[in-house]
Motif scaffolding. Structure first.
Motif, PDB file in Angstrom:
ATOM      1  N   VAL A  74       0.866  -1.174   0.000  1.00  0.00           N
ATOM      2  CA  VAL A  74       0.000   0.000   0.000  1.00  0.00           C
ATOM      3  C   VAL A  74       0.903   1.224   0.000  1.00  0.00           C
ATOM      4  CG1 VAL A  74      -1.781   1.233   1.289  1.00  0.00           C
ATOM      5  CG2 VAL A  74      -1.730  -1.264   1.286  1.00  0.00           C
ATOM      6  N   PRO A  75       0.615   2.212  -0.870  1.00  0.00           N
ATOM      7  CA  PRO A  75       1.461   3.400  -0.868  1.00  0.00           C
ATOM      8  C   PRO A  75       1.388   4.097   0.485  1.00  0.00           C
ATOM      9  CG  PRO A  75      -0.447   3.698  -2.293  1.00  0.00           C
ATOM     10  CD  PRO A  75      -0.458   2.287  -1.818  1.00  0.00           C
ATOM     11  N   PRO A  76       2.483   4.719   0.900  1.00  0.00           N
ATOM     12  CA  PRO A  76       2.490   5.357   2.222  1.00  0.00           C
ATOM     13  C   PRO A  76       1.483   6.501   2.278  1.00  0.00           C
ATOM     14  CG  PRO A  76       4.470   5.909   0.997  1.00  0.00           C
ATOM     15  CD  PRO A  76       3.732   4.875   0.200  1.00  0.00           C
ATOM     16  N   ALA A  77       0.950   6.705   3.457  1.00  0.00           N
ATOM     17  CA  ALA A  77      -0.027   7.773   3.663  1.00  0.00           C
ATOM     18  C   ALA A  77       0.669   9.119   3.605  1.00  0.00           C
ATOM     19  CB  ALA A  77      -0.719   7.585   5.007  1.00  0.00           C
ATOM     20  N   LYS A  78      -0.112  10.166   3.396  1.00  0.00           N
ATOM     21  CA  LYS A  78       0.460  11.507   3.382  1.00  0.00           C
ATOM     22  C   LYS A  78       1.021  11.806   4.766  1.00  0.00           C
ATOM     23  CE  LYS A  78      -2.612  13.315  -0.128  1.00  0.00           C
ATOM     24  NZ  LYS A  78      -3.634  14.297  -0.462  1.00  0.00           N
TER      25      LYS A  78
END
Length: 103
Positions: free
Chosen positions: A66-70
Motif C-alpha cells: 500500500v502506498p504510504p499515507a500523506k
C-alpha cells in the motif's frame, strides 16, 4: 461420472469375455484400471495445483504494498493555520467588496 449401472457393466464384461477370452480379458481390465487410476491421479494433481495457485493469488492480493499515507502536519504548522488563512482571505475579499460598494 459415466452413469453405468450394474447390468450394463455385466453386459460389457460378458461381451469382453466372449470376444477376448479369459486370459486377455484379465490383462485388458488390469490395463484399463491402471489408465483410469493414472487419469484420476492427474486430475487430482491438477485440481490441487489450481487450488494452490488461487490461494497464492488471493494471498498476493491481500498483501500488496500500500502506498504510504500523506505525512502528518509538521510540528512547525499550527493545527488551525489553514482555517485561519481561509478566514483571512474571506475577510480580505469582504473588505474589498465593501470598498467597491461604497464608491
Amino acid at each position: 461420472m459415466f452413469d453405468i449401472g450394474f447390468w450394463e457393466l455385466l453386459a460389457v464384461l460378458t461381451l469382453g469375455l466372449l470376444v477376448l477370452g479369459p486370459e486377455r480379458l484379465s490383462q485388458v481390465v488390469r490395463t484399463a484400471g491402471r489408465w483410469f487410476g493414472r487419469a484420476r491421479s492427474m486430475a487430482r494433481n491438477m485440481q490441487y495445483e489450481l487450488e494452490r495457485e488461487v490461494s497464492l493469488s488471493e494471498f498476493d492480493e491481500k498483501n500488496t504494498i500500500v502506498p504510504p499515507a500523506k505525512p502528518a502536519a509538521s510540528p512547525a504548522t499550527k493545527p488551525g493555520a489553514d482555517a485561519q488563512s481561509v478566514t483571512q482571505k474571506a475577510d480580505d475579499q469582504a473588505s474589498v467588496q465593501q470598498s467597491t460598494d461604497e464608491r
